[in-house]
Design an enzyme around this catalytic site. Structure first.
Site, mmCIF file in Angstrom:
data_model
loop_
_atom_site.group_PDB
_atom_site.id
_atom_site.type_symbol
_atom_site.label_atom_id
_atom_site.label_comp_id
_atom_site.label_asym_id
_atom_site.label_seq_id
_atom_site.Cartn_x
_atom_site.Cartn_y
_atom_site.Cartn_z
ATOM 1 N N LYS A 106 0.857 -1.195 0.000
ATOM 2 C CA LYS A 106 0.000 0.000 0.000
ATOM 3 C C LYS A 106 0.878 1.225 0.000
ATOM 4 O O LYS A 106 2.012 1.197 0.498
ATOM 5 C CB LYS A 106 -0.889 0.029 1.250
ATOM 6 C CG LYS A 106 -2.123 0.896 1.083
ATOM 7 C CD LYS A 106 -3.209 0.125 0.365
ATOM 8 C CE LYS A 106 -4.495 0.866 0.247
ATOM 9 N NZ LYS A 106 -5.605 -0.064 -0.085
ATOM 10 N N TYR A 219 -19.324 8.209 -0.889
ATOM 11 C CA TYR A 219 -19.859 8.316 -2.251
ATOM 12 C C TYR A 219 -18.747 8.611 -3.244
ATOM 13 O O TYR A 219 -18.905 9.366 -4.190
ATOM 14 C CB TYR A 219 -20.970 9.385 -2.316
ATOM 15 C CG TYR A 219 -22.108 8.998 -3.240
ATOM 16 C CD1 TYR A 219 -23.017 8.020 -2.868
ATOM 17 C CD2 TYR A 219 -22.270 9.613 -4.484
ATOM 18 C CE1 TYR A 219 -24.059 7.647 -3.702
ATOM 19 C CE2 TYR A 219 -23.310 9.253 -5.326
ATOM 20 C CZ TYR A 219 -24.200 8.260 -4.925
ATOM 21 O OH TYR A 219 -25.238 7.888 -5.759
HETATM 22 N N1 GLU Z 1 -7.277 0.096 -3.445
HETATM 23 C C1 GLU Z 1 -8.028 -1.105 -3.683
HETATM 24 C C2 GLU Z 1 -8.097 -1.953 -2.435
HETATM 25 O O1 GLU Z 1 -7.963 -1.476 -1.334
HETATM 26 C C3 GLU Z 1 -7.527 -1.860 -4.890
HETATM 27 C C4 GLU Z 1 -6.087 -2.241 -4.861
HETATM 28 C C5 GLU Z 1 -5.564 -2.760 -6.170
HETATM 29 O O2 GLU Z 1 -6.339 -2.881 -7.107
HETATM 30 O O3 GLU Z 1 -4.379 -3.049 -6.229
HETATM 31 O O4 GLU Z 1 -8.372 -3.118 -2.503
#
Ligand code: GLU
Length: 416
Positions: A106, A219
Site C-alpha cells: 500500500k 460516495y
Molecule cells: N485500493 C483497492 C483496495 O484497497 C484496490 C487495490 C488494487 O487494485 O491493487 O483493494
C-alpha cells in the site's frame, strides 16, 4: 478504557486473535505481524505560486510470499505510516482470500488533494512515482487507485514510470484509463464484488433481498457504484447515502441517476433533490437490512456499535469496524462481510487487468464480471464455511483462510 484507533494496532490485534484460534507457530506469527519492507520519502512539488512544498509519502510492501506486492495509493491529509501499514497488511490477506497470485502492499501521501490544482496534482503523482519506480514493477509491486486517487493519476504515474525505464509496461499499475490498457469493468469492480457477496449472504441466510433497505456511507468510486449496482443487480432500496460533508435520506429510496448528477455538478452529496438531510452517524445507525460502510477506517466503533441496527454489514471500506464494535456485532448476531473479503473485487479485477496487459489481449465487460463473480462467490463461501465450521466470526474466518495460504507460501519458501 479509551479504544485504540491506531489502524495498525487494530490489524495486528485481528491477526493475533486469528493466530490464537489457528494455534499458529509463534515464529510464523511474529513474521506475519510486521511488514517485510517499507519506504518513507519526501516529494518536493513546485506549486503554482512558484514555491516548493514538501509532501511526506510512504510505500509499504507487507508480504510478497504469494506474488508481487499489490495495493493502492491514497492521498489523504490524515495519512500516517501506521494507516499504510494496516492497509498493506489487509491487502496481503485480501489477495490471499481472493486467491490471486499477488502479495500485499500500500502507498500513501499526506496531502489534501482538494486544495491542489490539476497541475500540482500531476506533479505530486509523478513525484510519487519518481521516488518508488526502482522498487515497484510487474514482478515487484504494482500500485492502483484508492481513496482520492483515480485513473488519471494512474495514467500520470504510468507515464512517469515508462519515461524513466524507457519501456512500455502497462501492468506496472492498474486502474488505468481504458485507452492506456485499463480493464473493462475495473471502475465498478470493488462495488460489484461487494454486491455479489451481499447476494450470497442473502442466500446463506435465506433472506429475500428484493426491496430490502440499504444505507451507504461514502460516495466516492466505491460508494457511488455500490448505490448504482445495489439497485440494478439486487433491487435493494437505497434509503440513505452520504459523503464527508453529510448525508441524505428518503424512505422510498434514492434515485441513483438523480443523486449521481447532483454529485457531478456540486461535488458533494448534501442538498440533493427529493431527500432529507441526515448526519453520517445517524446513517450508520439506521434501521436497514444492509449497511455498507464505503468510506474510510474507524467508522463503526465502541462509541456507536450499540446503536447499529442493520442485519448485514457489508464492509466496502478498508478497516471501517474496530475490534470493540466487532464484539458488539457478534453479540447482536449481525452478519458482517469483512472488508478484505467484501472489497476484494477491486484488486481481483486489477489482477485481471495485469493478465490482459501481459497478453495484450482484452476482455469485454461481461467476461470480466463473470470471472469476478466466480472469484467472489468462491471466496465468500470459503469464509462462510470456515466461520460455521470453527464457530468464529466471519472476520476471524477470513483471517484463518488467508493466513493459512500466506503461511504455506512462507513455509514453502523456507523463510520461517
Ligand atoms: N485500493 C483497492 C483496495 O484497497 C484496490 C487495490 C488494487 O487494485 O491493487 O483493494
Amino acid at each position: 478504557m479509551i479504544e485504540n484507533l491506531n489502524p495498525f494496532a487494530i490489524a495486528q490485534a485481528q491477526l493475533d486473535e486469528a493466530a490464537a484460534v489457528l494455534q499458529l507457530d509463534p515464529d510464523m506469527h511474529a513474521f506475519l505481524r510486521e511488514p517485510m519492507r517499507e519506504f518513507h520519502f519526501t516529494i518536493p512539488v513546485r506549486m503554482d505560486d512558484g514555491r516548493t512544498r514538501v509532501f511526506k509519502a510512504f510505500r509499504v510492501q507487507y508480504n510478497d510470499a504469494r506474488g508481487p506486492g499489490k495495493g493502492g495509493v491514497r492521498f489523504h491529509p490524515d495519512e500516517t505510516i501506521d494507516t499504510v501499514r494496516a492497509l498493506a497488511a489487509w491487502m496481503t490477506w485480501k489477495t490471499a482470500v481472493a486467491d490471486i497470485p499477488l502479495g500485499g502492499a500500500k502507498g500513501g501521501v499526506i496531502c489534501n488533494p482538494r486544495e491542489l490544482s490539476r497541475g500540482e496534482l500531476e506533479r505530486l503523482s509523478r513525484g510519487y512515482m519518481r521516488n518508488v519506480w526502482r522498487f515497484v514493477g510487474l514482478d515487484q509491486d504494482s500500485p492502483a487507485p484508492d481513496v482520492n486517487t483515480n485513473a488519471q493519476i494512474m495514467a500520470w504515474m504510468l507515464d512517469e514510470y515508462e519515461t524513466l525505464t524507457g519501456q512500455h509496461e502497462p501492468g506496472v499499475i492498474t486502474g488505468k484509463p481504458l485507452e492506456l490498457g485499463g480493464s473493462a469493468g475495473r471502475p465498478p469492480a470493488t462495488a460489484m464484488g461487494g454486491i455479489f457477496a451481499i447476494r450470497e449472504t442473502g442466500r446463506v441466510l435465506g433472506i429475500d433481498l428484493q426491496g430490502a433497505t440499504c444505507a451507504i456511507q461514502g460516495y466516492g468510486n466505491v460508494g457511488s457504484f455500490a448505490h448504482k449496482l445495489a439497485v440494478e443487480i439486487l433491487d435493494l432500496k437505497v434509503v440513505a447515502v452520504s459523503d464527508e460533508f453529510g448525508g441524505i435520506y428518503h424512505a422510498n429510496g434514492l434515485d441513483y441517476p438523480t443523486i449521481a448528477a447532483h454529485v457531478r455538478e456540486t461535488g458533494r452529496v448534501p442538498d440533493a433533490p427529493d431527500a432529507d438531510a441526515i448526519s453520517n452517524n445517524d446513517l450508520l445507525t439506521l434501521d436497514v437490512d444492509v449497511l455498507i460502510p464505503a468510506a474510510i477506517e474507524n467508522q463503526l466503533t465502541g462509541q456507536n456499535a450499540d446503536e447499529v441496527r442493520a442485519r448485514i454489514i457489508a464492509e466496502l471500506a478498508n478497516g471501517p469496524t474496530t475490534p470493540e464494535a466487532d464484539d458488539v456485532f457478534d453479540e447482536k448476531g449481525i452478519y458482517v462481510i469483512p472488508d478484505f473479503l467484501c472489497n476484494a473485487g477491486g484488486v481481483t479485477v486489477s489482477y485481471f487487468e495485469m493478465v490482459q496487459n501481459a497478453y495484450q489481449f482484452y476482455w469485454d465487460e461481461t467476461l470480466v464480471s463473470d470471472r469476478l463473480d466466480k472469484k467472489m462467490t468462491t471466496a465468500f463461501h470459503a469464509v462462510h464455511d470456515m466461520a460455521q465450521r470453527k464457530q468464529v466470526s466471519n472476520r476471524v474466518a477470513a483471517y484463518l483462510v488467508a493466513i493459512d495460504r500466506v503461511a504455506t507460501a512462507v513455509r514453502l519458501r523456507g523463510w520461517v
